[in-house]
Write an enzyme that holds these catalytic residues in place. Structure first.
Site, PDB file in Angstrom:
ATOM      1  N   HIS A  62      27.537  -3.538 -11.866  1.00 42.53           N
ATOM      2  CA  HIS A  62      28.524  -4.144 -10.962  1.00 42.53           C
ATOM      3  C   HIS A  62      27.941  -5.274 -10.123  1.00 42.53           C
ATOM      4  O   HIS A  62      28.584  -6.299  -9.925  1.00 42.53           O
ATOM      5  CB  HIS A  62      29.071  -3.089  -9.985  1.00 42.53           C
ATOM      6  CG  HIS A  62      29.929  -2.046 -10.629  1.00 42.53           C
ATOM      7  ND1 HIS A  62      30.781  -1.235  -9.912  1.00 42.53           N
ATOM      8  CD2 HIS A  62      30.073  -1.670 -11.928  1.00 42.53           C
ATOM      9  CE1 HIS A  62      31.412  -0.399 -10.721  1.00 42.53           C
ATOM     10  NE2 HIS A  62      30.997  -0.636 -11.957  1.00 42.53           N
ATOM     11  N   ARG A  89      36.268  -8.824 -12.071  1.00 44.63           N
ATOM     12  CA  ARG A  89      36.247  -8.486 -10.647  1.00 44.63           C
ATOM     13  C   ARG A  89      34.828  -8.539 -10.077  1.00 44.63           C
ATOM     14  O   ARG A  89      34.634  -8.929  -8.923  1.00 44.63           O
ATOM     15  CB  ARG A  89      36.892  -7.117 -10.392  1.00 44.63           C
ATOM     16  CG  ARG A  89      36.145  -5.923 -10.926  1.00 44.63           C
ATOM     17  CD  ARG A  89      36.992  -4.654 -10.747  1.00 44.63           C
ATOM     18  NE  ARG A  89      36.257  -3.422 -10.927  1.00 44.63           N
ATOM     19  CZ  ARG A  89      35.943  -2.893 -12.107  1.00 44.63           C
ATOM     20  NH1 ARG A  89      36.279  -3.523 -13.233  1.00 44.63           N
ATOM     21  NH2 ARG A  89      35.287  -1.749 -12.182  1.00 44.63           N
ATOM     22  N   CYS A 108       7.666  -0.129  -2.015  1.00 37.65           N
ATOM     23  CA  CYS A 108       6.961  -0.032  -0.729  1.00 37.65           C
ATOM     24  C   CYS A 108       7.125   1.412  -0.243  1.00 37.65           C
ATOM     25  O   CYS A 108       7.441   2.300  -1.040  1.00 37.65           O
ATOM     26  CB  CYS A 108       7.430  -1.098   0.271  1.00 37.65           C
ATOM     27  SG  CYS A 108       9.115  -0.957   0.857  1.00 37.65           S
ATOM     28  N   GLY A 109       6.897   1.655   1.023  1.00 36.07           N
ATOM     29  CA  GLY A 109       6.979   3.026   1.501  1.00 36.07           C
ATOM     30  C   GLY A 109       8.392   3.578   1.406  1.00 36.07           C
ATOM     31  O   GLY A 109       8.630   4.653   0.856  1.00 36.07           O
ATOM     32  N   GLY A 116      11.864  -2.481   3.342  1.00 36.30           N
ATOM     33  CA  GLY A 116      11.243  -3.747   3.755  1.00 36.30           C
ATOM     34  C   GLY A 116      11.152  -4.718   2.594  1.00 36.30           C
ATOM     35  O   GLY A 116      11.501  -5.906   2.726  1.00 36.30           O
ATOM     36  N   HIS A 154       0.830  -1.215   0.000  1.00 33.38           N
ATOM     37  CA  HIS A 154       0.000   0.000   0.000  1.00 33.38           C
ATOM     38  C   HIS A 154       0.859   1.257   0.000  1.00 33.38           C
ATOM     39  O   HIS A 154       0.488   2.269  -0.592  1.00 33.38           O
ATOM     40  CB  HIS A 154      -0.938  -0.003   1.216  1.00 33.38           C
ATOM     41  CG  HIS A 154      -0.225  -0.205   2.517  1.00 33.38           C
ATOM     42  ND1 HIS A 154       0.375  -1.401   2.855  1.00 33.38           N
ATOM     43  CD2 HIS A 154       0.011   0.631   3.559  1.00 33.38           C
ATOM     44  CE1 HIS A 154       0.942  -1.281   4.044  1.00 33.38           C
ATOM     45  NE2 HIS A 154       0.745  -0.063   4.493  1.00 33.38           N
ATOM     46  N   GLY A 183      11.113   1.367   0.432  1.00 33.04           N
ATOM     47  CA  GLY A 183      11.906   0.464  -0.413  1.00 33.04           C
ATOM     48  C   GLY A 183      12.664  -0.564   0.404  1.00 33.04           C
ATOM     49  O   GLY A 183      13.107  -1.584  -0.131  1.00 33.04           O
TER      50      GLY A 183
HETATM   51  C1  RB5 Z   1       4.146   0.256   5.273  1.00 32.18           C
HETATM   52  O1  RB5 Z   1       3.601   1.159   6.187  1.00 32.18           O
HETATM   53  C2  RB5 Z   1       5.657   0.392   5.270  1.00 32.18           C
HETATM   54  O2  RB5 Z   1       6.167  -0.063   6.478  1.00 32.18           O
HETATM   55  C3  RB5 Z   1       6.241  -0.364   4.106  1.00 32.18           C
HETATM   56  O3  RB5 Z   1       5.691   0.109   2.913  1.00 32.18           O
HETATM   57  C4  RB5 Z   1       7.745  -0.240   3.893  1.00 32.18           C
HETATM   58  O4  RB5 Z   1       8.135   1.087   3.889  1.00 32.18           O
HETATM   59  C5  RB5 Z   1       8.614  -1.052   4.712  1.00 32.18           C
HETATM   60  O5  RB5 Z   1       9.854  -0.975   4.558  1.00 32.18           O
END
Ligand code: RB5
Length: 151
Positions: free
Chosen positions: A98, A133, A65-66, A70, A9, A68
């Protein structure tokens, strides 16, 4: 090139634009969700992109994600996935040249649509350098992955 795209989301506001950029560049975009701003769990969507790469239905992936972060952590737990958060164009192409990343992770709460556009173009336009390398370093990364799977 077939590019699997998924988001949670937090990343949903950027997904449509990312799909459009891929298609405008002549590549095939596979939309793996999510399809609304309703809260979902980013590992479920990282898994979808990871599986698309593992089973050969996609050549590259993009996760949003919010932040990137997670999605990147989750994707990197999967065998054969090399994911990186890139919020600048230099990282976006160097990470392919790389580090041979196959999943670009973006944070829709961090970057705006125009920077995201340039990052996606830089990522999709880059190819692995095949330099000795980098091959050697990636073999060491692979060894870590193999060892971790045994421990
Ligand atoms: C969602 O609220 C948020 O935690 C998720 O999108 C992300 O940013 C996690 O790394």
């Amino acid at each position: 090139m077939r590019v699997a795209v998924a988001c949670d989301h937090g990343g949903f506001p950027l997904k449509a634009m990312v799909l459009e950029i891929i298609r405008q560049g002549g590549d095939t975009a596979l939309d793996l969700g999510t399809n609304s701003a309703e809260a979902v769990d980013y590992p479920d969507f990282a898994e979808k992109v990871g599986h698309a790469l593992q089973n050969g239905t996609a050549d590259r992936g993009i996760l949003i994600c919010g932040s990137g972060v997670g999605a990147c952590i989750a994707a990197n737990k999967m065998k054969g996935i090399l994911a990186g958060v890139c919020h600048d164009t230099y990282s976006a192409h160097q990470a392919v040249e790389h580090d041979n990343i196959n999943v670009l992770c973006l944070g829709a709460r961090i970057i705006g649509p125009e920077l995201a556009r340039e990052i996606v173009i830089a990522y999709l336009g880059a190819v692995f350098s095949n330099e000795e390398r980098h091959i050697k370093r990636l073999a060491k990364v692979k060894k870590l992955e193999d060892e971790l799977r045994k421990s």
